[in-house]
Design an enzyme around this catalytic site. Structure first.
Site, PDB file in Angstrom:
ATOM      1  N   HIS A  20      -2.778   6.298   4.596  1.00 32.65           N
ATOM      2  CA  HIS A  20      -1.346   6.481   4.847  1.00 32.65           C
ATOM      3  C   HIS A  20      -0.889   7.844   4.330  1.00 32.65           C
ATOM      4  O   HIS A  20      -1.334   8.301   3.268  1.00 32.65           O
ATOM      5  CB  HIS A  20      -0.532   5.407   4.140  1.00 32.65           C
ATOM      6  CG  HIS A  20      -0.718   4.019   4.674  1.00 32.65           C
ATOM      7  ND1 HIS A  20      -1.359   3.738   5.861  1.00 32.65           N
ATOM      8  CD2 HIS A  20      -0.324   2.811   4.167  1.00 32.65           C
ATOM      9  CE1 HIS A  20      -1.346   2.428   6.063  1.00 32.65           C
ATOM     10  NE2 HIS A  20      -0.733   1.845   5.049  1.00 32.65           N
TER      11      HIS A  20
ATOM     12  N   CYS B 277       0.812  -1.223   0.000  1.00 33.57           N
ATOM     13  CA  CYS B 277       0.000   0.000   0.000  1.00 33.57           C
ATOM     14  C   CYS B 277       0.846   1.275   0.000  1.00 33.57           C
ATOM     15  O   CYS B 277       0.593   2.197  -0.787  1.00 33.57           O
ATOM     16  CB  CYS B 277      -0.953   0.002   1.199  1.00 33.57           C
ATOM     17  SG  CYS B 277      -0.175  -0.481   2.759  1.00 33.57           S
TER      18      CYS B 277
END
Length: 329
Positions: free
Chosen positions: A234, A126
């Protein structure tokens, strides 16, 4: 199109089902797959109810595509069995990413590498996906020599147990710990386990996967990955050193026209990417673009994305879409 979702009851699996429905992926038969303890459970997809089946049953049903998000060992054990049955596997774990015989794909960058012979395709980490989507056009234009990245990663990257830990701590309730330390009001400088060199696996994924996806092992990457008490996505502080100089306005315009990237870079009006606003979105957001005044040809930027969507489920399904559109499956 017969589609299996392996790990359908997990956090990423649930988002995969949601994204499949949102994007109107041509599913004619859905096969939700999970571990034995979840077999027989019911899940809803597009207004219909489906029963979860086990891995052996799923292989025998010969799906056209299997979207895997069930952990590395499950992928190592079962992806080859699906592939042998004629299924194209798109795997979200780290199991196959650095296998030299497997493609590591971010569709906007390197989907053109895919062929009908690719029966196991790796989905990147990710934190790597959101960074390389921004880096790739910059490397093509200016040549990247070195990248220094610090990540500030959502607890959703760890899973349901971590989300529950934060909720418990927030409410003052004792419960299971996903981390060795409290995450509420804390920042933990460890994502995944440590390797022999003192870096965590997460940090080394950013190094190795970036070079493989962009296709240039000369790009020097160093990373520090931090877990923070955030749910939405994130964030990454990225410093890039280029081989040639750049014009900041030109660079900003280049990113603004990059598919999948949204530039949010207006500090006068306090416009910059944040996980709070990235949650639930498929784009990668970049801002705080500014020249590094301490080093020639260097740039600082801030990159944010929803790690469960573009960082996992959406990227996986975009790979599947490319396969279908180009008659590779």
């Amino acid at each position: 199109m017969k589609v299996a979702v392996v790990g359908a009851t997990g956090m990423v699996g649930e988002v995969m089902l949601q994204v499949l429905a949102e994007r109107n992926f041509p599913v004619t038969e859905l096969i939700p797959v999970a571990s034995e303890k979840s077999v027989g459970k019911e899940i809803k997809y597009n207004g219909k109810t489906y029963k979860v089946v086990g891995l052996e049953t799923a292989v025998s049903m010969k799906p056209d595509i299997a979207l895997f998000s069930a952990g590395g060992q499950t992928s190592l054990d079962w992806a080859p069995k699906f592939a042998a049955a004629g299924t194209t596997v798109i795997d979200n774990s780290s199991a196959w990413r650095m296998d030299p015989t497997k493609k590591l794909i971010v569709p906007e960058i390197n989907a053109s590498e895919l062929t009908k012979d690719d029966k196991i395709i790796a989905n990147p980490n990710c934190s790597t996906i959101q960074m390389v989507l921004v880096l790739a056009p910059l490397h093509h234009k200016y040549g990247i020599k070195r990248v220094i990245v610090s990540t500030y990663q959502s607890i959703t990257g760890t899973g349901v147990k971590a989300v529950q830990q934060l909720e418990n701590e927030y409410q003052g309730i004792a419960g299971d710990m996903a981390y060795k330390y409290p995450i509420h009001r804390n920042a933990i400088p460890q994502c995944d386990v440590f390797e022999e060199n003192g870096y965590t696996k997460e940090e080394m994924k950013l190094v190795r996967e970036t070079q493989k996806i962009i296709g240039d092992s000369s790009i020097a990457v160093t990373a520090t990955a931090i877990r923070i008490p955030v749910v939405g996505g994130h964030s990454e502080a990225v410093n890039v050193e280029f081989a040639s100089d750049y014009d900041l306005a030109e660079l900003r315009a280049l990113l603004a026209k990059t598919p999948g990237v949204v530039v949010q870079d207006n500090t006068e009006n306090y416009v910059y990417p944040m996980p709070l606003f990235a949650q639930g979105k498929d784009e990668v957001f970049v801002g705080r673009l500014r020249r590094d005044e301490s080093r020639a040809n260097a740039l600082n930027m801030w990159i944010v994305a929803d790690n469960l969507r573009k960082g996992a489920a959406t990227n996986t399904i975009q790979i599947a879409e490319y396969l279908v559109e180009n008659h590779l499956v």
